[in-house]
Structure formats: structure tokens, C-alpha cells
Design a protein around this motif. Structure first.
Motif, PDB file in Angstrom:
ATOM      1  N   SER A  17       0.827  -1.203   0.000  1.00  0.00           N
ATOM      2  CA  SER A  17       0.000   0.000   0.000  1.00  0.00           C
ATOM      3  C   SER A  17       0.862   1.254   0.000  1.00  0.00           C
ATOM      4  O   SER A  17       2.011   1.225   0.452  1.00  0.00           O
ATOM      5  N   LEU A  18       0.263   2.316  -0.474  1.00  0.00           N
ATOM      6  CA  LEU A  18       0.939   3.606  -0.515  1.00  0.00           C
ATOM      7  C   LEU A  18      -0.143   4.674  -0.485  1.00  0.00           C
ATOM      8  O   LEU A  18      -1.225   4.480  -1.061  1.00  0.00           O
ATOM      9  N   THR A  19       0.143   5.789   0.171  1.00  0.00           N
ATOM     10  CA  THR A  19      -0.790   6.917   0.174  1.00  0.00           C
ATOM     11  C   THR A  19      -0.109   8.150  -0.412  1.00  0.00           C
ATOM     12  O   THR A  19       0.939   8.569   0.070  1.00  0.00           O
ATOM     13  N   LEU A  20      -0.707   8.676  -1.447  1.00  0.00           N
ATOM     14  CA  LEU A  20      -0.224   9.906  -2.057  1.00  0.00           C
ATOM     15  C   LEU A  20      -0.984  11.091  -1.477  1.00  0.00           C
ATOM     16  O   LEU A  20      -2.174  10.992  -1.185  1.00  0.00           O
ATOM     17  N   SER A  21      -0.297  12.204  -1.372  1.00  0.00           N
ATOM     18  CA  SER A  21      -0.914  13.447  -0.929  1.00  0.00           C
ATOM     19  C   SER A  21      -0.675  14.527  -1.960  1.00  0.00           C
ATOM     20  O   SER A  21       0.329  14.502  -2.676  1.00  0.00           O
ATOM     21  N   CYS A  22      -1.590  15.466  -2.016  1.00  0.00           N
ATOM     22  CA  CYS A  22      -1.451  16.599  -2.923  1.00  0.00           C
ATOM     23  C   CYS A  22      -1.892  17.846  -2.170  1.00  0.00           C
ATOM     24  O   CYS A  22      -3.074  17.981  -1.827  1.00  0.00           O
ATOM     25  N   ALA A  23      -0.949  18.729  -1.916  1.00  0.00           N
ATOM     26  CA  ALA A  23      -1.242  19.966  -1.205  1.00  0.00           C
ATOM     27  C   ALA A  23      -1.491  21.084  -2.207  1.00  0.00           C
ATOM     28  O   ALA A  23      -0.709  21.269  -3.140  1.00  0.00           O
ATOM     29  N   ALA A  24      -2.572  21.801  -1.995  1.00  0.00           N
ATOM     30  CA  ALA A  24      -2.967  22.869  -2.909  1.00  0.00           C
ATOM     31  C   ALA A  24      -2.833  24.231  -2.245  1.00  0.00           C
ATOM     32  O   ALA A  24      -3.000  24.371  -1.034  1.00  0.00           O
ATOM     33  N   SER A  25      -2.556  25.216  -3.064  1.00  0.00           N
ATOM     34  CA  SER A  25      -2.498  26.585  -2.581  1.00  0.00           C
ATOM     35  C   SER A  25      -2.875  27.521  -3.713  1.00  0.00           C
ATOM     36  O   SER A  25      -2.848  27.128  -4.885  1.00  0.00           O
ATOM     37  N   GLY A  26      -3.233  28.739  -3.356  1.00  0.00           N
ATOM     38  CA  GLY A  26      -3.473  29.756  -4.347  1.00  0.00           C
ATOM     39  C   GLY A  26      -4.932  30.065  -4.625  1.00  0.00           C
ATOM     40  O   GLY A  26      -5.249  31.118  -5.146  1.00  0.00           O
ATOM     41  N   ARG A  27      -5.803  29.128  -4.343  1.00  0.00           N
ATOM     42  CA  ARG A  27      -7.228  29.352  -4.568  1.00  0.00           C
ATOM     43  C   ARG A  27      -8.000  28.722  -3.420  1.00  0.00           C
ATOM     44  O   ARG A  27      -7.448  28.006  -2.593  1.00  0.00           O
ATOM     45  N   THR A  28      -9.295  28.964  -3.410  1.00  0.00           N
ATOM     46  CA  THR A  28     -10.145  28.348  -2.394  1.00  0.00           C
ATOM     47  C   THR A  28     -10.296  26.865  -2.723  1.00  0.00           C
ATOM     48  O   THR A  28     -11.065  26.482  -3.602  1.00  0.00           O
ATOM     49  N   PHE A  29      -9.562  26.053  -1.988  1.00  0.00           N
ATOM     50  CA  PHE A  29      -9.478  24.629  -2.282  1.00  0.00           C
ATOM     51  C   PHE A  29     -10.848  23.966  -2.241  1.00  0.00           C
ATOM     52  O   PHE A  29     -11.147  23.096  -3.057  1.00  0.00           O
ATOM     53  N   SER A  30     -11.681  24.386  -1.310  1.00  0.00           N
ATOM     54  CA  SER A  30     -12.973  23.737  -1.123  1.00  0.00           C
ATOM     55  C   SER A  30     -13.926  23.942  -2.292  1.00  0.00           C
ATOM     56  O   SER A  30     -14.994  23.334  -2.331  1.00  0.00           O
ATOM     57  N   ARG A  31     -13.562  24.755  -3.244  1.00  0.00           N
ATOM     58  CA  ARG A  31     -14.396  24.986  -4.429  1.00  0.00           C
ATOM     59  C   ARG A  31     -13.880  24.234  -5.653  1.00  0.00           C
ATOM     60  O   ARG A  31     -14.448  24.371  -6.743  1.00  0.00           O
ATOM     61  N   LEU A  32     -12.806  23.486  -5.475  1.00  0.00           N
ATOM     62  CA  LEU A  32     -12.161  22.846  -6.616  1.00  0.00           C
ATOM     63  C   LEU A  32     -12.396  21.339  -6.640  1.00  0.00           C
ATOM     64  O   LEU A  32     -11.937  20.626  -5.746  1.00  0.00           O
ATOM     65  N   PRO A  33     -13.054  20.826  -7.666  1.00  0.00           N
ATOM     66  CA  PRO A  33     -13.049  19.378  -7.877  1.00  0.00           C
ATOM     67  C   PRO A  33     -11.617  18.940  -8.181  1.00  0.00           C
ATOM     68  O   PRO A  33     -10.891  19.647  -8.881  1.00  0.00           O
ATOM     69  N   MET A  34     -11.235  17.779  -7.654  1.00  0.00           N
ATOM     70  CA  MET A  34      -9.851  17.330  -7.791  1.00  0.00           C
ATOM     71  C   MET A  34      -9.810  15.943  -8.422  1.00  0.00           C
ATOM     72  O   MET A  34     -10.760  15.160  -8.333  1.00  0.00           O
ATOM     73  N   GLY A  35      -8.671  15.645  -9.025  1.00  0.00           N
ATOM     74  CA  GLY A  35      -8.511  14.330  -9.621  1.00  0.00           C
ATOM     75  C   GLY A  35      -7.087  13.843  -9.518  1.00  0.00           C
ATOM     76  O   GLY A  35      -6.158  14.622  -9.270  1.00  0.00           O
ATOM     77  N   TRP A  36      -6.939  12.540  -9.669  1.00  0.00           N
ATOM     78  CA  TRP A  36      -5.630  11.907  -9.780  1.00  0.00           C
ATOM     79  C   TRP A  36      -5.541  11.240 -11.146  1.00  0.00           C
ATOM     80  O   TRP A  36      -6.494  10.574 -11.577  1.00  0.00           O
ATOM     81  N   PHE A  37      -4.387  11.390 -11.773  1.00  0.00           N
ATOM     82  CA  PHE A  37      -4.102  10.767 -13.046  1.00  0.00           C
ATOM     83  C   PHE A  37      -2.745  10.081 -12.941  1.00  0.00           C
ATOM     84  O   PHE A  37      -1.986  10.329 -12.010  1.00  0.00           O
ATOM     85  N   ARG A  38      -2.451   9.233 -13.902  1.00  0.00           N
ATOM     86  CA  ARG A  38      -1.131   8.597 -13.902  1.00  0.00           C
ATOM     87  C   ARG A  38      -0.662   8.388 -15.335  1.00  0.00           C
ATOM     88  O   ARG A  38      -1.473   8.301 -16.271  1.00  0.00           O
ATOM     89  N   GLN A  39       0.650   8.303 -15.467  1.00  0.00           N
ATOM     90  CA  GLN A  39       1.243   8.069 -16.781  1.00  0.00           C
ATOM     91  C   GLN A  39       2.414   7.125 -16.627  1.00  0.00           C
ATOM     92  O   GLN A  39       3.390   7.428 -15.923  1.00  0.00           O
ATOM     93  N   ALA A  40       2.306   5.977 -17.278  1.00  0.00           N
ATOM     94  CA  ALA A  40       3.383   4.991 -17.284  1.00  0.00           C
ATOM     95  C   ALA A  40       4.271   5.243 -18.490  1.00  0.00           C
ATOM     96  O   ALA A  40       3.829   5.851 -19.475  1.00  0.00           O
TER      97      ALA A  40
END
Length: 119
Positions: A17-40
Motif C-alpha cells: 500500500s501507498l498513500t499519495l498526498s497533494c497539497a494545494a495553494s493559491g485558490r479556495t481549495f474547497s471549491r475545486l473538484p480534484m482528480g488523480w491521473f497517472r502516466q506509465a
């Protein structure tokens, strides 16, 4: 503008198992839909998971459904990706992304974090 910084990537054995985190700044985070993507390597970037701005709904690619969990803490301006039962095909650079409410396009991207899964 939104700045996104991922962390938590690394090397893990298959089944781990692994847990990734993504810290956001610059805008009101609670108004932003977020996603995770990956590229092999040698492959196109693909959708992994998404979460609505208030965290009430989540969406997953079929390949990760039941193994990965996306969540967010709006008080900490952070979105997470909990990854369980990892398999070698999960190895990739993982990116978090943010989009504006009402937009289907992700405008803001992090720099990515590498996940390596050993068999």
C-alpha cells in the motif's frame, strides 16, 4: 492560479500500500473538484480517480476500483489517494489535478510523484 504539490510516492512491493498526498495553494481549495491521473512510460496519461469539491462524490477508473480511495481534507487543502493491493501495472508517475467548478477540463496540474511497484 492553483499550485499543486504531490508527495508520498516511492517503491513498494506488489500487494503493498501507498498513500499519495497533494497539497494545494493559491485558490479556495474547497471549491475545486480534484482528480488523480497517472502516466506509465510509453503510455498516455490516464484518469485514476476524482472527487467533488465538497467530497460527497468520488469516481474511479475500473482498473483501480475497490483498491484505491480518493479523499480530501478541505481544512488542510489536501487531497489523498490511498492505494492498496498494488500491482506492477500501477507503476507510473501520479499527478493530481484541479479543475474549476462547471468545467470538465483540468487546468491545474502538479509536478507528479513516481510510484514503483516491484513484483
Amino acid at each position: 492560479q492553483v499550485q499543486l504539490v504531490e508527495s508520498g510516492g516511492g517503491l513498494v512491493q506488489a500487494g503493498g500500500s501507498l498513500t499519495l498526498s497533494c497539497a494545494a495553494s493559491g485558490r479556495t481549495f474547497s471549491r475545486l473538484p480534484m482528480g488523480w491521473f497517472r502516466q506509465a512510460p510509453g503510455k498516455e496519461r490516464e484518469f485514476v480517480a476524482a472527487i467533488t469539491a465538497d467530497g460527497s462524490s468520488t469516481y474511479y477508473a475500473e482498473s483501480v476500483k475497490g483498491r484505491f480511495t480518493i479523499s480530501r481534507d478541505n481544512a488542510k487543502n489536501t487531497v489523498y489517494l490511498q492505494m492498496n493491493s498494488l500491482i506492477p501495472k500501477d507503476a507510473a508517475v501520479y499527478y493530481c489535478a484541479a479543475r474549476e467548478l462547471g468545467s470538465m477540463e483540468y487546468h491545474y496540474w502538479g509536478q507528479g510523484t513516481q510510484v514503483t511497484v516491484s513484483s
